[in-house]
Design a protein around this motif. Structure first.
Motif: not given
Length: 312
Positions: A156-163, A204-210, A232-238
């Motif tokens: 419901s919140g945010s899960i984000t990969g690092g740059k 997923v009701t929030g945000t998942i981003r690579g 390369a950019g990271g995938a959202g979900i694996v």
């Protein structure tokens, strides 16, 4: 293949894919080489342990190549490879890899963002022709790594990969020429959510981003050394054997040169994907390495995302 259709309510579309599963892990960027030798390799990411360190640069005689960026890891990322000092100058150190935001057996509702990879150091010219490489960028940490089998829950919140860190520039002389030196490659962005054991049921009701990948460092144009590459950019979900219902946002990161990464990377098994809104909420494609993907729609939705990895 490309899916660009409107999926009607109460219908299912199944895709069967049969190519081999691809790798999930990314890495730190390679150090910049010179016309006379290569830079240090970047460290490989580690899902549950410390990231691998980058390899140090070397004396390319003449010149000095840059150190590789560290890989991402749990708790701590790998250290960047050291630069080296010669009569020609000092090459750039690799950036350190980032740490994952969360590692555990259960699915988190939200997580600390993955740590960004460090930027590679710039080469420093000293004497003679410019033959000094930059350091590679460190890999970005993953947003969350879930290790338990069959986890279920709602993000419901945010899960984000690092740059990923940017590659360092090659050393320039007083006239601004980088000559025979190359910049370091950018580090890879961290995946948003990686499910290592598979079998997850995820809403997923929030945000998942690579995370976004790092840019390649500036380089000289003389000689035959390989040019640096963007991370390369990271995938959202694996993961594999996943059941995903999305009413939020799932997005891949963007590479250091602007290429969009996949929103979802299915690595195998029987997978199901459903959308609760009028649009998919996905930014980036859908990668299916092997197994099946079924679209099972309770409501009509427009999906225009590229699906790669084979299909039928």
């Amino acid at each position: 293949m490309r899916l660009a259709a409107r999926l009607r309510a109460d219908t299912a579309l199944a895709l069967l894919c049969s190519v081999l599963a691809g790798p999930v892990l990314a890495n730190g960027g390679a150090g910049g080489g010179t016309a006379f030798g290569v830079g240090g390799n970047g460290g490989v990411d580690n899902l549950t342990g410390a990231g691998d360190p980058g390899i140090a640069g070397s004396n390319t005689t003449p010149g000095a190549s840059g150190g590789g960026g560290g890989g991402a890891g749990a708790g701590t990322g790998g250290a960047g490879g050291a630069g080296i000092t010669t009569l020609d100058g000092t090459s750039g150190r690799g950036g350190d890899g980032g740490a994952h935001g969360y590692v555990g057996a259960t699915l988190p509702a939200t997580a600390t963002p993955g740590q960004a990879g460090g930027d590679g150091g710039n080469g420093a010219y000293n004497n003679g022709a410019p033959i000094v490489g930059g350091g590679g960028g460190g890999a970005g940490g993953y947003g969350a790594v879930v290790t338990g089998p069959g986890p279920s829950g709602t993000v419901s919140g945010s899960i984000t990969g690092g740059k990923g860190g940017d590659g360092g520039s090659a050393g320039a002389n007083v006239g601004g020429s980088m000559g025979f030196g190359r910049g370091g490659s950018g580090g890879s962005g961290g995946s948003g959510l990686v499910l290592t054991a598979g079998g997850a049921t995820l809403t997923v009701t929030g945000t998942i981003r690579g995370g976004d990948g790092g840019a390649a460092g500036a380089s000289g144009t003389a000689g035959g050394a390989a040019a640096p590459t963007a991370g390369a950019g990271g995938a959202g979900i694996v993961g594999a054997n996943l059941t995903i219902t999305n009413s939020g946002t799932i997005a891949g990161g963007v590479s250091g040169s602007g290429t969009q990464a996949a929103a979802i990377h299915f690595t195998g098994g029987a997978n199901t994907l459903s959308f609760s809104n009028a649009t998919s909420g996905l930014t980036g494609g859908i990668v299916v390495d092997s197994g099946t993907l079924t679209f099972n729609q309770p409501t009509a939705v427009t999906v225009g995302n590229v699906i790669s990895g084979g299909g039928g």
